[in-house]
Design a protein around this motif. Structure first.
Motif, PDB file in Angstrom:
ATOM      1  N   ASP A  60       9.941   7.388  -8.332  1.00 47.80           N
ATOM      2  CA  ASP A  60       8.986   6.308  -8.046  1.00 47.80           C
ATOM      3  C   ASP A  60       8.820   5.376  -9.238  1.00 47.80           C
ATOM      4  N   ALA A  61       8.923   5.923 -10.456  1.00 48.58           N
ATOM      5  CA  ALA A  61       8.850   5.067 -11.655  1.00 48.58           C
ATOM      6  C   ALA A  61      10.062   4.140 -11.710  1.00 48.58           C
ATOM      7  N   LEU A  64       9.252   1.306  -9.444  1.00 41.83           N
ATOM      8  CA  LEU A  64       8.305   0.409 -10.129  1.00 41.83           C
ATOM      9  C   LEU A  64       9.029  -0.471 -11.142  1.00 41.83           C
ATOM     10  N   ARG A  73       3.652  -2.903  -6.516  1.00 40.21           N
ATOM     11  CA  ARG A  73       3.513  -1.922  -7.617  1.00 40.21           C
ATOM     12  C   ARG A  73       2.133  -1.285  -7.627  1.00 40.21           C
ATOM     13  N   ARG A  74       1.116  -2.086  -7.363  1.00 36.83           N
ATOM     14  CA  ARG A  74      -0.267  -1.572  -7.407  1.00 36.83           C
ATOM     15  C   ARG A  74      -0.464  -0.426  -6.421  1.00 36.83           C
ATOM     16  N   TRP A  76       2.298   1.305  -5.019  1.00 33.24           N
ATOM     17  CA  TRP A  76       3.345   2.319  -5.204  1.00 33.24           C
ATOM     18  C   TRP A  76       2.995   3.306  -6.315  1.00 33.24           C
ATOM     19  N   ILE A  77       2.240   2.832  -7.331  1.00 31.22           N
ATOM     20  CA  ILE A  77       1.951   3.690  -8.497  1.00 31.22           C
ATOM     21  C   ILE A  77       1.084   4.889  -8.103  1.00 31.22           C
ATOM     22  N   HIS A  81       0.573   9.161  -9.387  1.00 33.53           N
ATOM     23  CA  HIS A  81      -0.681   9.896  -9.610  1.00 33.53           C
ATOM     24  C   HIS A  81      -0.818  11.064  -8.637  1.00 33.53           C
TER      25      HIS A  81
END
Ligand code: AHQ
Length: 236
Positions: A60-61, A64, A73-74, A76-77, A81
């Motif tokens: 996932d990074a 991003l 991105r907001r 997907w991040i 977490h």
């Protein structure tokens, strides 16, 4: 050529049709949900699937890193977490999916150490997991988003698996199943966002074909993991 809305419906239908290749159809999944796996086979699956779970934040990074869109991105991040957690020792399963998977490992009789050090991970699982991370790093970011759409098919699988574990594997501490319960809500939330991104961004026949190919590739990643696990932990 931009496709019409009806084209979008057929595109989503083509994405969803990939469910025929989803790993819930694999013999190992079927035998798991029928209660036919031994403790050793369950332990082997949990230990090997840890390699996949631990790779998801890096996958996932990579998305991003390749994604130029702040709005995407907001949202997907959150996936990072969900898996890594957001602080040490933060309440129970909110600590994140990887922590919950380690607790699943303990619930099936493995030590945290032997799961975390990946000593049981077989080559076929290692190569499939690495292929998924490399795909996310090297392909256009929308294709990597499309590859996560296997989660469209995950909620039914999770519900079936939870019921099967509770019914057929009473030797597993039920607290260890919290991971799957968390995915029941996380997977639909995540796949809804991924489907929105893919349908908005894939407008031409070539873009849509690439998205379907990405999802097919990911189904093969999950399928080949179970092939390797099934071979490494055969019925005795
Ligand atoms: O536990 C799973 C998970 O965290 C993810 C992330 C997502 C992705 O980004 O590709 N896919 C996924 C999946 C998880 N569990 C699998 C299972 O069978 O337990 C299903 C898998 C997926 O459908 O891709």
């Amino acid at each position: 050529m931009m496709l019409t809305e009806t084209g979008s419906d057929s595109f989503v239908a083509e994405l969803r049709a990939q469910s025929r290749r989803y790993h819930d159809q694999h013999t190992f999944s079927r035998r798991m949900n029928e209660g036919r796996l031994s403790p050793a086979q369950i332990q082997g699956w949990v230990a090997n699937r840890f390699a996949y779970q631990a790779s998801i934040p890096r996958k996932d990074a990579a998305i991003l890193a390749n994604c130029p869109d702040r709005e995407v991105r907001r949202r997907w991040i959150r996936r990072i977490h969900d898996h890594d957690g957001t602080a040490d020792g933060e309440g129970g399963i909110e600590a994140g999916g990887i922590e919950a998977w380690l607790r699943l490992g303990e619930a099936v009789g493995l030590t945290r150490e032997e799961v975390e050090d990946e000593r049981h991970v077989v080559p076929g699982v290692r190569f499939a997991v690495d292929a998924y991370v490399t795909f996310a790093r090297s392909r256009p970011w929308v294709e990597a988003v499309a590859s996560s759409l296997t989660e469209l098919f995950a909620p039914d699988l999770m519900a079936d698996r939870l019921a099967a574990f509770e019914r057929h594997y009473p030797w597993i501490d039920p607290h260890g199943l919290a991971y799957f319960r968390a995915r029941l809500t996380q997977a639909p939330r995540d796949s809804e966002h991924a489907l929105q991104v893919v349908t908005e961004r894939c407008r031409t026949p070539d873009q849509r074909a690439a998205a379907v190919a990405a999802l097919t590739f990911k189904c093969d990643v999950l399928w080949s993991m179970l092939d390797a696990i099934d071979r490494a932990y055969p019925d005795r």
